[in-house]
Design an enzyme around this catalytic site. Structure first.
Site, PDB file in Angstrom:
ATOM      1  N   GLU A  75     -12.080   1.933   3.995  1.00 15.36           N
ATOM      2  CA  GLU A  75     -11.097   2.358   5.002  1.00 15.36           C
ATOM      3  C   GLU A  75     -11.180   3.868   5.203  1.00 15.36           C
ATOM      4  OE1 GLU A  75      -6.547   1.263   6.251  1.00 15.36           O
ATOM      5  OE2 GLU A  75      -6.889   2.181   4.310  1.00 15.36           O
ATOM      6  N   GLU A 135       0.815  -1.206   0.000  1.00 13.65           N
ATOM      7  CA  GLU A 135       0.000   0.000   0.000  1.00 13.65           C
ATOM      8  C   GLU A 135       0.856   1.266   0.000  1.00 13.65           C
ATOM      9  OE1 GLU A 135      -3.809   2.033   2.266  1.00 13.65           O
ATOM     10  OE2 GLU A 135      -2.663   0.485   3.304  1.00 13.65           O
TER      11      GLU A 135
END
Length: 306
Positions: free
Chosen positions: A281, A186
């Site tokens: 998220e 990420e």
């Protein structure tokens, strides 16, 4: 009183009130058009996102997510839960026909043990995390675990740092690959000290690692901040993207609260053939039950691209 199922002959609003146990309070009704029916894409809420309706019990929260049309769960902190709770979560997801999204690989790489440094002790911490992640994934039937390589090692040339990261990730992939677990890298925008910042950089690293267990986690919120041109960069990196996360910018809240045209982005993702999970998220833009209802409405609106 905690319930695992809504009462069929009660209104959805009353059922939501029953989940919290506050029968004497009138719950804000959730309209049928924003509840029950699955979405076009597979969005995954996280624990706490609907606690004002579902209560604090984690299994009740999962049940509520399912009743609202969600078919997956995301839990960054899964590795910090007890094996017993992991088993309960995994079993409950299976019972409801829901899938498990990403969880963060514990100590996979951070400012204290960055993989860019090339230090054996840091790599060993990461590899130990990979081994433990395999066991967690088995309990919850997960296919992805999030890895962040950590911070820049500023006394080393960038290419040397990249070589260190690739070497460490190859070792991690050797552990994960036999178990069908994929680490999704990420790139983040939280601080300029982070080594991994862009989708193209992550794409290059995944190509170099050359393993089905090392792919990209494309977080739309972070990539809007770091590089923009969301659809263009997604297309460029598409063959290495295994997981997508959501958050509007600025604010990192639900779609429709910032500058991103999520309806267009979701349509593009759908048209590309993506049917895996999109992790929610982000936070709720507004507090309480009204904020949770607004979040549901926002996802129904953004998902109405068909």
């Amino acid at each position: 009183m905690k319930r695992r199922k809504f009462l069929k002959n009660a209104s959805l609003g009353s059922a939501v009130a029953g989940l919290t146990g506050l029968h004497h309070l009138e719950a804000t009704p959730i309209k049928p058009e924003i509840a029950e029916q699955p979405f076009n894409l597979d969005y995954a809420p996280h624990f706490g996102m609907f606690k004002n309706h579902a209560g604090d019990d984690l299994l009740d929260q999962i049940t509520f997510m399912h009743e609202m049309g969600f078919r997956s769960l995301e839990d960054n902190g899964m590795m910090g839960r007890t094996p017993e709770m992991q088993e309960k979560i995994g079993n409950h997801l299976s019972k409801l026909g829901m899938a498990m999204g990403v969880f963060v690989l514990d100590k996979g790489g951070n400012s204290a043990n960055t993989l860019a440094a090339g230090k054996d002790e840091f790599v060993e911490i990461f590899l130990d995390g990979c081994k433990r992640a395999v066991e967690v994934a088995k309990r919850v039937n997960a296919k992805w675990t999030t890895v962040v390589p950590g911070d820049f090692q500023r006394n080393l040339p960038m290419d040397i740092q990249t070589a260190h990261v690739i070497e460490a990730l190859r070792k991690g992939a050797e552990i994960l690959e036999p178990h069908g677990l994929t680490m999704v890298l990420e790139p983040l925008s939280d601080t300029p000290n982070l080594y991994l910042r862009t989708s193209s950089q992550t794409y290059m690293i995944c190509k170099a690692v050359n393993s089905p267990s090392c792919k990209i986690l494309y977080d739309i919120y972070h990539m809007q901040k770091n590089e923009g041109h969301l659809i263009t960069f997604m297309d460029m990196c598409w063959d290495e993207i295994a997981y997508i996360q959501i958050g509007d910018n600025p604010g990192r809240k639900e779609p429709g609260t910032g500058e991103i045209n999520y309806q267009n982005v979701f349509k593009h993702i759908y048209d590309k053939g993506y049917r895996d999970i999109l992790g929610m998220e982000h936070g709720n833009a507004h507090p309480g039950k009204e904020g949770e209802k607004a979040l549901l409405e926002a996802y129904r609106k953004a998902d109405s691209f068909m």
